[in-house]
Enzyme design. Structure first.
Site, short mmCIF file in Angstrom:
data_model
loop_
_atom_site.label_atom_id
_atom_site.label_comp_id
_atom_site.label_asym_id
_atom_site.label_seq_id
_atom_site.Cartn_x
_atom_site.Cartn_y
_atom_site.Cartn_z
N CYS A 89 0.85 -1.19 0.00
CA CYS A 89 0.00 0.00 0.00
C CYS A 89 0.89 1.25 0.00
O CYS A 89 1.97 1.24 -0.60
CB CYS A 89 -0.94 -0.08 1.21
SG CYS A 89 -2.35 1.05 1.19
N ASN A 90 0.48 2.32 0.65
CA ASN A 90 1.32 3.51 0.63
C ASN A 90 2.48 3.45 1.63
O ASN A 90 3.18 4.44 1.84
CB ASN A 90 0.50 4.80 0.76
CG ASN A 90 -0.24 4.89 2.08
OD1 ASN A 90 0.02 4.11 2.98
ND2 ASN A 90 -1.15 5.84 2.17
#
Lengths: 284, 284
Positions: B162-163
């Site tokens: 993800c981020n």
């Protein structure tokens, strides 16, 4: 940077998706994606999904659906981490975690999860979710079973993921009802009078009873629940936010597809698994 | 039944998949599926997967691969709950959770997760995993960044979901490297000199760098990592145990498939999302 220290655990209020954004900021000093997306701005928008939710009951930002996730020692984190991530994206929804004694719960692998409310302190659940675990000793005890039965009896939706279906079935509430379960345990449902259905998502009584298969099935389960509760668009929004565009590198997610030698590996560790009759502590 | 009370939090030892079964029993009074499947009986079996692992290094039950999951306030539980569930099924693997200050960490939605080790107390990681979050303020601080950089520099595998890829990229370690990221943030990778690749799983430098897309992509990511680390059969075993046989009810997991009005909903909440340039606290 002091947030991940013990100091930050002074707030006594248990986890809840129902915090206002201001409360969330107060609690952890964080503007969460959940409060930004699900609990905040979305509430003001009159989408078809919201209209559907309103017509189904009296839900509103001030009167959200209480989703109670019943946690216990030995429970499997991913069984409810998937669903809760989906549910947090929905408007008018208050996610509450509860356990027999409240506070922190020691899950599988020694993960300590909290804080939880006491089940006995919850008057009523809009939706109750019973996740599964690698040890069902705790939730099969009479005191825990009584709390689950009490909440299930008055809940609008009665749900489970993985072998949490065995916990639910043991209360008697699934008698004659169709239910999903982790493939390795599914046929044990019959011992409690429930009807095993080897699907990833199963419902009965026009959706009052909904259940998911093993562990990761909780995500598909939750998206279907989201669609029923808040309409397709809200569920698709949740799916997009969690980037649920699965691409498993192997075809081994169910005994229907897995290679015999891989099934044999599981059978060796969990005798009876391929018959859906694996043993788990707490279940006879 | 006293396990889910505060009383049970007396043990000071942080979470680790490396407990022997006896230690696990001591810790929580539970025989976990993880210790039964991944940490216990499997270790004694000489499967092709194990042979592959051995030839790749000096891994053994006594000398497992340390997987360090770097946790921080505001992190997203599902980003690492998926991967850790997969990794716990693998032999010769020790899963450690660490944060800047150790102890409990307040994740997104107010979830308190623990216990974690202090990053500074970890000498070296075999694999480091940086999950994402809805607030990256904490992991973007110099003190946290320095710990991640130090562990990444010596790790055999440097990974993110993800981020979390933005956190990793900000340390400079991804300069010129291809990386995945949540679709809403992916093009911010360029600002740190990394190369955004909009796939669910991305690798560079012959697999030293591996990354997954947003939130649920962590499961596909982890199965691919499992295959690389322990061979296909071990990864298929993990997939079967977690019943990862996905069947999403909608086609809305990525902007490639989602309906324009659903993408617009996300864009409204996270301006710039459909350009891969959504803002997240902590990132300029």
């Amino acid at each position: 940077m002091t947030n991940d220290s013990e100091n930050n655990r002074s707030g006594e209020r248990p986890i809840s998706g129902g915090y206002s954004r201001r409360e969330a900021l107060k609690l952890g000093g964080l503007a969460t994606l959940g409060t930004l997306l699900g609990g905040g701005a979305l509430l003001g928008r009159a989408t078809p999904a919201l209209a559907q939710a309103s017509s189904a009951g009296t839900l509103s930002p001030a009167n959200p659906l209480d989703i109670v996730i019943a946690v216990y020692p030995g429970g499997t984190l991913l069984d409810f981490a998937g669903p809760s991530e989906v549910f947090h994206q929905l408007p008018n929804t208050n996610i509450r975690y509860a356990s027999l004694n409240g506070g922190f719960v020691t899950l599988e692998y020694g993960v300590e999860y909290g804080k939880t409310e006491r089940l006995a302190d919850i008057d009523k659940a809009g939706l109750i979710l019973v996740p599964g675990g690698s040890d069902l000793t705790a939730p099969m005890q009479p005191e825990y079973q009584a709390q689950i039965r009490r909440l299930a009896d008055s809940a609008k939706y009665v749900t489970s993921v993985c072998n949490g279906s065995l916990v639910l079935a043991a209360t008697g509430v699934l008698k004659g009802k169709r239910s999903a379960c982790h493939w390795a345990f599914i046929n044990k449902l019959s011992e409690y009078g429930a009807i095993p259905v080897p699907d990833r998502f199963v419902e009965d009584d026009n959706g009052r009873f909904m259940s998911g298969g093993g562990i990761t099935a909780g995500i598909d389960f939750a998206l279907r629940v989201a669609g029923k509760l808040r309409g397709q668009q809200a569920a698709e929004f949740a799916q997009l936010v969690i980037e649920y565009d699965p691409a498993p590198p192997y075809h081994s997610g169910h005994p229907r597809d897995a290679r015999p030698e891989v099934i044999a590996m599981v059978d060796k560790e969990l005798p009876g698994a391929s018959k859906g009759l694996a043993r788990v502590p707490g279940v006879r």
